[in-house]
Design an enzyme around this catalytic site. Structure first.
Site, PDB file in Angstrom:
ATOM      1  N   ASP A  44      -7.695  -2.207 -26.673  1.00 56.42           N
ATOM      2  CA  ASP A  44      -7.338  -2.693 -27.936  1.00 56.42           C
ATOM      3  C   ASP A  44      -6.280  -3.983 -27.643  1.00 56.42           C
ATOM      4  OD1 ASP A  44      -6.300  -2.825 -31.121  1.00 56.42           O
ATOM      5  OD2 ASP A  44      -4.454  -2.368 -30.077  1.00 56.42           O
ATOM      6  N   GLU A 116     -13.916  -1.076 -28.010  1.00 53.79           N
ATOM      7  CA  GLU A 116     -12.659  -1.243 -27.221  1.00 53.79           C
ATOM      8  C   GLU A 116     -12.329  -0.548 -25.924  1.00 53.79           C
ATOM      9  OE1 GLU A 116      -9.422  -1.948 -31.001  1.00 53.79           O
ATOM     10  OE2 GLU A 116      -9.501  -0.113 -30.161  1.00 53.79           O
TER      11      GLU A 116
END
Length: 227
Positions: A44, A116
């Protein structure tokens, strides 16, 4: 499994030196053993940085608020899950029995988190340049065609711009309660603007959703105080 991993590596145009990193990235928390949540956390941060970098260079004259708005639109779960669907990523994710029964391989949040995690795995395997190449591959058309004029501002962005115009610090967001079991958790979040003595709450199925609702309420209070 080796054959499936080879198929996925071809799809993402990257060959892992340490294949266990990819296996780790594909393992959802519902599956026994080591899961991909820590990789998701790292991914992220990497994703936000690399998208910010791309937008910074593409739009040299765009102000910070608009750049943040564009980045938020690109890194949201729906965008990531759409990319994952094109890669047929759900076929490769390791899920527990409960998630398999509920078709978790199609759930946008699971797909986005896995994207991610894969980005983080690439970073750990080969470094930032390899991750940057991955972002260029996944987001090339989206970044190429993105138009700042066509992206609606979300409540958090609007609130931040209102406060910046008044030279007031950014609001703070805090999770005050999480109830239920994943993937059906419920979040309660507060949004505070200390200088204006504003405090609002928002609730939703994710922290991001709850924050947006709290920000929307804060905007209403801000406008009332300003009128």
């Amino acid at each position: 499994m080796d054959l499936k991993l080879n198929q996925l590596q071809k799809k993402i145009n990257y060959q892992f030196q340490d294949i266990t990193l990819l296996e780790h990235a594909l393992t959802h928390r519902s599956f026994k053993g080591k899961n991909n949540e820590r990789l998701e956390f790292l991914g992220d941060g990497i994703l936000n940085f690399l998208i910010a970098e791309s937008l910074f260079h593409k739009f040299p004259n765009l102000p910070e608020g608009d750049l943040s708005r564009l980045r938020s639109d690109l890194v949201k779960s729906k965008t990531l899950s759409d990319i994952a669907l094109k890669l047929d990523l759900g076929e490769y994710i390791k899920l527990g029995e409960g998630e398999l029964k509920s078709a978790g391989w199609r759930r946008p949040s699971i797909l986005a988190d896995c994207m991610e995690a894969i980005l983080a795995a690439v970073f750990l395997d080969s470094g930032l340049d390899a991750s940057r190449s991955m972002i260029k591959l996944w987001f090339h058309d989206l970044i190429k065609n993105i138009d700042p004029k066509k992206i609606e501002k979300d409540p958090k962005s609007i609130l931040q711009e209102l406060l910046q115009a008044q030279k007031i610090d950014r609001p703070s967001y805090e999770v005050i309660n999480i109830s239920g079991e994943a993937p059906a958790q419920h979040f309660e979040v507060t949004c505070r603007i200390d200088k204006l003595d504003i405090s609002t709450q928002g609730e939703g199925s994710s922290r991001k959703v709850a924050e947006q609702i709290a920000a929307s309420s804060a905007i209403k209070l801000f406008k009332r105080k300003a009128s």
